[in-house]
Write a protein that holds these residues in place. Structure first.
Motif, short mmCIF file in Angstrom:
data_model
loop_
_atom_site.label_atom_id
_atom_site.label_comp_id
_atom_site.label_asym_id
_atom_site.label_seq_id
_atom_site.Cartn_x
_atom_site.Cartn_y
_atom_site.Cartn_z
N THR A 235 -8.61 11.06 -4.40
CA THR A 235 -7.37 11.37 -3.68
C THR A 235 -6.16 11.43 -4.62
OG1 THR A 235 -7.13 9.02 -3.17
CG2 THR A 235 -8.12 10.41 -1.47
N ARG B 44 -8.15 8.02 1.37
CA ARG B 44 -9.55 7.62 1.31
C ARG B 44 -9.71 6.37 2.15
NH1 ARG B 44 -13.54 6.61 -2.97
NH2 ARG B 44 -15.29 5.71 -1.81
N PHE C 44 -3.65 4.75 -8.93
CA PHE C 44 -3.80 4.39 -7.51
C PHE C 44 -4.45 3.02 -7.37
CE2 PHE C 44 -3.82 8.67 -4.98
CZ PHE C 44 -2.54 8.94 -5.42
N PHE C 45 -5.45 2.73 -8.23
CA PHE C 45 -6.12 1.42 -8.17
C PHE C 45 -6.92 1.20 -9.43
CE2 PHE C 45 -9.07 4.53 -6.58
CZ PHE C 45 -10.32 4.12 -6.99
N LEU D 183 -8.08 -3.50 3.64
CA LEU D 183 -7.21 -4.17 4.61
C LEU D 183 -6.38 -3.16 5.40
CD1 LEU D 183 -5.83 -7.12 2.45
CD2 LEU D 183 -7.40 -7.23 4.40
N PHE D 184 -6.00 -2.05 4.79
CA PHE D 184 -5.04 -1.18 5.46
C PHE D 184 -5.54 0.21 5.78
CE2 PHE D 184 -1.15 1.54 5.45
CZ PHE D 184 -0.68 1.10 6.67
N SER D 185 -6.29 0.85 4.87
CA SER D 185 -6.69 2.24 5.14
C SER D 185 -7.48 2.37 6.46
CB SER D 185 -7.43 2.85 3.95
OG SER D 185 -8.55 2.09 3.59
N ARG E 79 0.86 -1.19 0.00
CA ARG E 79 0.00 0.00 0.00
C ARG E 79 0.89 1.23 0.00
NH1 ARG E 79 -2.35 -4.03 -0.24
NH2 ARG E 79 -4.39 -4.57 0.61
N GLU E 80 0.65 2.08 -0.97
CA GLU E 80 1.50 3.26 -1.11
C GLU E 80 0.64 4.52 -0.98
OE1 GLU E 80 5.07 2.06 -4.00
OE2 GLU E 80 3.11 1.92 -4.95
N TYR E 81 1.25 5.61 -0.54
CA TYR E 81 0.53 6.88 -0.37
C TYR E 81 1.45 8.02 -0.82
CZ TYR E 81 -2.67 3.92 2.05
OH TYR E 81 -3.57 2.90 2.31
N THR E 82 0.86 8.92 -1.59
CA THR E 82 1.63 10.04 -2.13
C THR E 82 1.74 11.13 -1.08
OG1 THR E 82 0.80 9.52 -4.32
CG2 THR E 82 1.68 11.73 -4.00
N CYS F 255 -3.01 12.18 2.13
CA CYS F 255 -4.47 12.31 2.05
C CYS F 255 -5.00 10.92 1.69
CB CYS F 255 -4.80 13.32 0.95
SG CYS F 255 -6.52 13.39 0.48
C1 LIG Z 1 1.57 4.85 -6.33
C2 LIG Z 1 0.31 4.84 -5.46
C3 LIG Z 1 0.01 5.94 -4.69
C4 LIG Z 1 -1.16 5.95 -3.92
N1 LIG Z 1 -1.46 7.06 -3.19
C5 LIG Z 1 -2.63 7.09 -2.50
C6 LIG Z 1 -2.98 8.27 -1.77
O1 LIG Z 1 -2.25 9.28 -1.74
N2 LIG Z 1 -4.17 8.26 -1.11
C7 LIG Z 1 -5.00 7.15 -1.11
O2 LIG Z 1 -6.08 7.21 -0.49
N3 LIG Z 1 -4.67 6.02 -1.78
C8 LIG Z 1 -3.51 5.96 -2.45
N4 LIG Z 1 -3.16 4.82 -3.10
C9 LIG Z 1 -4.00 3.61 -2.90
C10 LIG Z 1 -3.52 2.89 -1.61
O3 LIG Z 1 -2.22 2.36 -1.83
C11 LIG Z 1 -4.40 1.70 -1.19
O4 LIG Z 1 -4.64 0.89 -2.31
C12 LIG Z 1 -5.73 2.17 -0.62
O5 LIG Z 1 -5.52 2.93 0.57
C13 LIG Z 1 -6.65 0.98 -0.29
O6 LIG Z 1 -5.96 0.10 0.57
P1 LIG Z 1 -6.75 -0.87 1.53
O7 LIG Z 1 -5.80 -1.94 1.98
O8 LIG Z 1 -7.50 -0.12 2.57
O9 LIG Z 1 -7.85 -1.49 0.55
P2 LIG Z 1 -7.81 -2.90 -0.19
O10 LIG Z 1 -8.13 -4.00 0.76
O11 LIG Z 1 -6.55 -3.03 -0.94
O12 LIG Z 1 -9.05 -2.67 -1.18
C14 LIG Z 1 -8.71 -2.17 -2.46
C15 LIG Z 1 -9.93 -1.59 -3.13
O13 LIG Z 1 -10.16 -0.28 -2.58
C16 LIG Z 1 -10.47 0.65 -3.61
N5 LIG Z 1 -9.51 1.78 -3.51
C17 LIG Z 1 -8.19 1.75 -3.36
N6 LIG Z 1 -7.64 2.97 -3.26
C18 LIG Z 1 -8.68 3.82 -3.34
C19 LIG Z 1 -8.77 5.25 -3.29
N7 LIG Z 1 -7.67 6.05 -3.09
N8 LIG Z 1 -10.00 5.78 -3.43
C20 LIG Z 1 -11.10 4.99 -3.60
N9 LIG Z 1 -11.07 3.65 -3.63
C21 LIG Z 1 -9.87 3.07 -3.50
C22 LIG Z 1 -10.37 -0.11 -4.90
O14 LIG Z 1 -11.66 -0.47 -5.31
C23 LIG Z 1 -9.61 -1.33 -4.59
O15 LIG Z 1 -9.99 -2.44 -5.36
C24 LIG Z 1 -2.02 4.80 -3.90
C25 LIG Z 1 -1.68 3.68 -4.67
C26 LIG Z 1 -0.54 3.69 -5.44
C27 LIG Z 1 -0.22 2.47 -6.28
#
Ligand SMILES: Cc1cc2nc3c(=O)[nH]c(=O)nc-3n(C[C@H](O)[C@H](O)[C@H](O)COP(=O)(O)OP(=O)(O)OC[C@H]3O[C@@H](n4cnc5c(N)ncnc54)[C@H](O)[C@@H]3O)c2cc1C
Length: 217
Positions: A109, A64, A216-217, A70-72, A46-49, A62
Motif C-alpha cells: 500500500t 491493508r 509505513f511500518f 488494532l485499527f485497520s 495510525r496514519e494513512y496517505t 488505500c
Molecule cells: C506516514 C504513514 C502513512 C501510512 N499510510 C498507510 C496507508 O496509506 N495504507 C495503509 O494500509 N497503511 C498505512 N500506514 C500504516 C498504518 O498507519 C497502520 O500501521 C496499519 O493500518 C496497521 O494498523 P493496525 O492498528 O491495524 O495494526 P497494528 O495493531 O498496529 O499492527 C501493526 C503490524 O501490522 C503490519 N502492518 C502495518 N501496516 C501495514 C501495511 N500497510 N501493510 C502490511 N502490513 C502492515 C506490521 O507488521 C505491523 O507490525 C501508514 C503509516 C505511516 C507511518
C-alpha cells in the motif's frame, strides 16, 4: 491541530485484504499530494496517505487489513455513513521537481502517495511496485500510462503472460539490475526494511542521488 468530521461514503476491495475507503471531504480541508491523515480519538498514531486528486469532493485512502491489527479492522468493518474525526493533512513526502530523473519505489500500500502524485499530474517517472503476487498491483492501469517506466516487482510465483512487464524479484534487485549508475531522485514508500535495503544500494551505486522516504511500518 484542527480536526475535521467526515463520514464514510464507500469501500471498494482491491484484493482479498486491501480496500479503498472513501469519505466525505470536510469543508475547508486541503492537502498536498503525498500527505497523510490520522483518525483522531480512534488510534491517533495510525496514519494513512491520501490518494488524490486534491480537488475531489471526496477523500480516499488505500488500506491493508492487518487481521490482528488494532485499527485497520475497524476501518474494514465500518458501515457506510459512519462518522470519524480526521486530523489535518500533514507531512513532507511530496513531489519536488528537479533536473534528476524521479524513481518512485513502493511496497504494497506504499503505492498510495504515488497514486496521489500521478493524479496531480506528475509524469515521466520510473515506478517500481514491490508485491508478492500480481493481484496486489493496485492502480496498475492508472499508473502504467502515467509512468515513463512502470515495473511491477513480484517476489512470489506469477504467470509472466499475465504481467509481461514484471521483474521477478524484489525492488532492490530490480534497481540493481535495470538502472544505470547515476544521480536520481528516489522516493521510497512502504516497509522500513525495503527503505533500508534500497538506501544501501543507493550508497553503493547511485552517487549524487537524493532520497525521500516514508516508512509505513
Ligand atoms: C506516514 C504513514 C502513512 C501510512 N499510510 C498507510 C496507508 O496509506 N495504507 C495503509 O494500509 N497503511 C498505512 N500506514 C500504516 C498504518 O498507519 C497502520 O500501521 C496499519 O493500518 C496497521 O494498523 P493496525 O492498528 O491495524 O495494526 P497494528 O495493531 O498496529 O499492527 C501493526 C503490524 O501490522 C503490519 N502492518 C502495518 N501496516 C501495514 C501495511 N500497510 N501493510 C502490511 N502490513 C502492515 C506490521 O507488521 C505491523 O507490525 C501508514 C503509516 C505511516 C507511518
Amino acid at each position: 491541530m484542527p480536526l475535521y468530521t467526515t463520514h464514510i461514503t464507500g469501500r471498494r476491495w482491491l484484493s482479498s485484504d486491501t480496500f479503498e475507503l472513501r469519505f466525505s471531504r470536510p469543508h475547508g480541508f486541503t492537502f498536498l499530494p503525498g500527505q497523510k491523515i490520522g483518525f483522531a480519538g480512534q488510534a491517533p498514531d495510525r496514519e494513512y496517505t491520501l490518494l488524490g486528486p486534491s480537488k475531489d469532493s471526496e477523500l480516499s485512502i488505500c488500506v491493508r487489513l492487518v487481521s490482528q491489527g488494532l485499527f485497520s479492522p475497524r476501518l474494514a468493518g465500518a458501515t457506510i455513513g459512519a462518522t470519524f474525526q480526521i486530523t489535518a493533512a500533514t507531512g513532507f513526502f511530496t513531489f519536488k521537481p528537479s533536473p534528476r530523473r524521479a524513481v518512485l519505489i513502493a511496497t504494497g500500500t506504499g503505492i498510495a502517495p504515488f497514486v496521489a502524485f500521478a493524479r496531480a499530474g506528475v509524469r515521466d517517472f520510473d515506478l517500481l511496485h514491490g508485491v508478492r503476487s500480481d493481484g496486489e498491483l493496485y492502480y496498475r492501469s492508472e499508473l502504467a500510462p502515467a509512468a515513463r517506466r512502470y515495473i511491477p516487482c513480484i517476489s512470489g510465483p506469477f504467470k509472466p503472460e499475465r504481467v509481461p512487464e514484471a521483474f521477478a524479484g524484489r525492488v532492490d534487485a530490480c534497481l540493481d539490475n535495470r538502472f544505470e549508475p547515476g544521480a536520481y531522485d528516489f522516493y521510497l514508500c512502504g516497509r522500513a526494511d525495503m527503505i533500508r535495503d534500497v538506501m544501501r544500494l543507493v550508497d553503493q551505486r547511485f552517487e549524487g542521488s537524493f532520497v525521500f522516504s516514508e516508512a509505513f511500518f
